[in-house]
Design a protein around this motif. Structure first.
Motif, short mmCIF file in Angstrom:
data_model
loop_
_atom_site.label_atom_id
_atom_site.label_comp_id
_atom_site.label_asym_id
_atom_site.label_seq_id
_atom_site.Cartn_x
_atom_site.Cartn_y
_atom_site.Cartn_z
N GLY A 89 -37.60 -21.99 -57.84
CA GLY A 89 -38.76 -22.35 -58.63
C GLY A 89 -39.40 -21.10 -59.18
O GLY A 89 -38.92 -19.99 -58.95
N PRO A 90 -40.50 -21.26 -59.87
CA PRO A 90 -41.12 -20.11 -60.51
C PRO A 90 -42.05 -19.32 -59.61
O PRO A 90 -42.60 -18.31 -60.03
CB PRO A 90 -41.94 -20.76 -61.63
N GLY A 91 -42.22 -19.73 -58.39
CA GLY A 91 -43.19 -19.08 -57.51
C GLY A 91 -42.86 -17.63 -57.23
O GLY A 91 -41.71 -17.21 -57.30
N SER A 92 -43.88 -16.88 -56.91
CA SER A 92 -43.73 -15.45 -56.70
C SER A 92 -42.85 -15.13 -55.50
O SER A 92 -42.27 -14.05 -55.43
CB SER A 92 -45.09 -14.81 -56.50
N ASN A 93 -42.75 -16.01 -54.55
CA ASN A 93 -41.99 -15.73 -53.34
C ASN A 93 -40.55 -16.21 -53.42
O ASN A 93 -39.86 -16.29 -52.40
CB ASN A 93 -42.69 -16.34 -52.13
N LEU A 133 -43.58 -7.46 -53.54
CA LEU A 133 -42.69 -6.47 -54.14
C LEU A 133 -41.30 -6.74 -53.61
O LEU A 133 -41.11 -6.96 -52.40
CB LEU A 133 -43.15 -5.05 -53.79
N GLN A 134 -40.32 -6.72 -54.50
CA GLN A 134 -38.95 -7.04 -54.12
C GLN A 134 -38.05 -5.83 -54.39
O GLN A 134 -38.30 -5.05 -55.32
CB GLN A 134 -38.46 -8.26 -54.91
N TRP A 135 -37.02 -5.70 -53.61
CA TRP A 135 -36.00 -4.68 -53.81
C TRP A 135 -34.66 -5.36 -54.10
O TRP A 135 -34.30 -6.34 -53.44
CB TRP A 135 -35.87 -3.78 -52.59
N ILE A 192 -34.63 -7.70 -50.28
CA ILE A 192 -35.76 -7.96 -49.39
C ILE A 192 -37.02 -8.16 -50.21
O ILE A 192 -37.17 -7.59 -51.29
CB ILE A 192 -35.91 -6.79 -48.38
N LEU A 193 -37.91 -9.00 -49.73
CA LEU A 193 -39.20 -9.26 -50.35
C LEU A 193 -40.28 -8.96 -49.33
O LEU A 193 -40.20 -9.42 -48.19
CB LEU A 193 -39.26 -10.73 -50.80
#
Lengths: 115, 111
Positions: A97-101, B32-34, B47-48
């Motif tokens: 989905g578009p969510g940030s996570n 922040l993601q790598w 990783i997030l």
């Protein structure tokens, strides 16, 4: 693990010609992204779809680029006419989905060379 | 732009050593993601880390986040030849809700 499929892997064409790239996201992923990556740089978002709708195309050069995801599954990115500066890797990614996570899953891209 | 900036641009180390890459960004983030990218391939999510987390581990990877300094680091321990790749940080901008990638760190592991 399911993968994002892209074709072709490589495309060489002359300037002023039309070129098209295809992407099949991971099954069930509602969000699809097209990125352009110039050699030595990070990917730059061109367009983002949520199902069949465009939610962000602010960086898409709309005079020559178009993208569609008609049934909310696979997608096509087109360039017409191609210019020398379009030489780059075009990457497709998808997420649940578009969510940030939500991590994005990338295909292996299409390497475009304009002669 | 919320583009992350990685440092160093390139890093070469001996196999078995640890590799540390740093990332700085400019404004508020949600996470922040790598990502890793092998030559000629797509990016792979590593990783997030959320904005309310300070450290996260995944196998040989350790990521830290300091929101007060707007910086993050990625540590790869006991490096292997297969770790040779480019590594990108991608802040998720709280305002425009999208990932933006920096130019990456090119890591070379010498066998």
């Amino acid at each position: 693990e399911a993968e994002v499929a892209q074709s072709p892997r490589y495309k060489i064409t002359e300037k002023s010609q039309a070129v098209a790239f295809w992407c099949d996201p991971i099954s069930g992923h509602a969000t699809l992204y097209w990125y352009r990556q110039i050699l030595g740089q990070g990917p730059e978002l061109l367009v983002q779809f949520q199902d069949e709708s465009v939610v962000d195309d602010s960086q898409l050069p709309k005079d020559r680029f178009s993208a569609e995801r008609l049934k909310g599954v696979d997608s096509t990115l087109k360039i017409q006419p191609a210019e020398l500066g379009d030489s780059a890797m075009y990457l497709c990614a998808s997420s649940v989905g578009p969510g940030s996570n939500q991590p994005q899953h990338f295909g292996d891209g299409t390497r475009l060379s304009i002669l | 732009s919320q583009q992350g900036e990685e440092d160093p641009q390139a890093l070469s180390i001996q196999e078995g050593e640890n590799a540390t890459m740093n990332c700085s960004y400019k404004t508020s983030i949600n996470n922040l993601q790598w990502y890793r990218q092998n030559s000629g391939r797509g990016l792979v999510h590593l990783i997030l880390i959320r904005s309310n987390e300070r450290e996260k581990h995944s196998g040989r990877l350790r990521v830290t986040l300091d929101t007060s300094k707007k910086s993050s680091s990625l540590l790869i321990t006991a490096s292997r030849a297969a770790d040779t790749a480019s590594y990108f940080c991608a802040p998720f901008d709280f305002g425009n809700e999208k990932l933006t990638f920096g130019t990456g760190t090119r890591l070379t592991i010498i066998p």
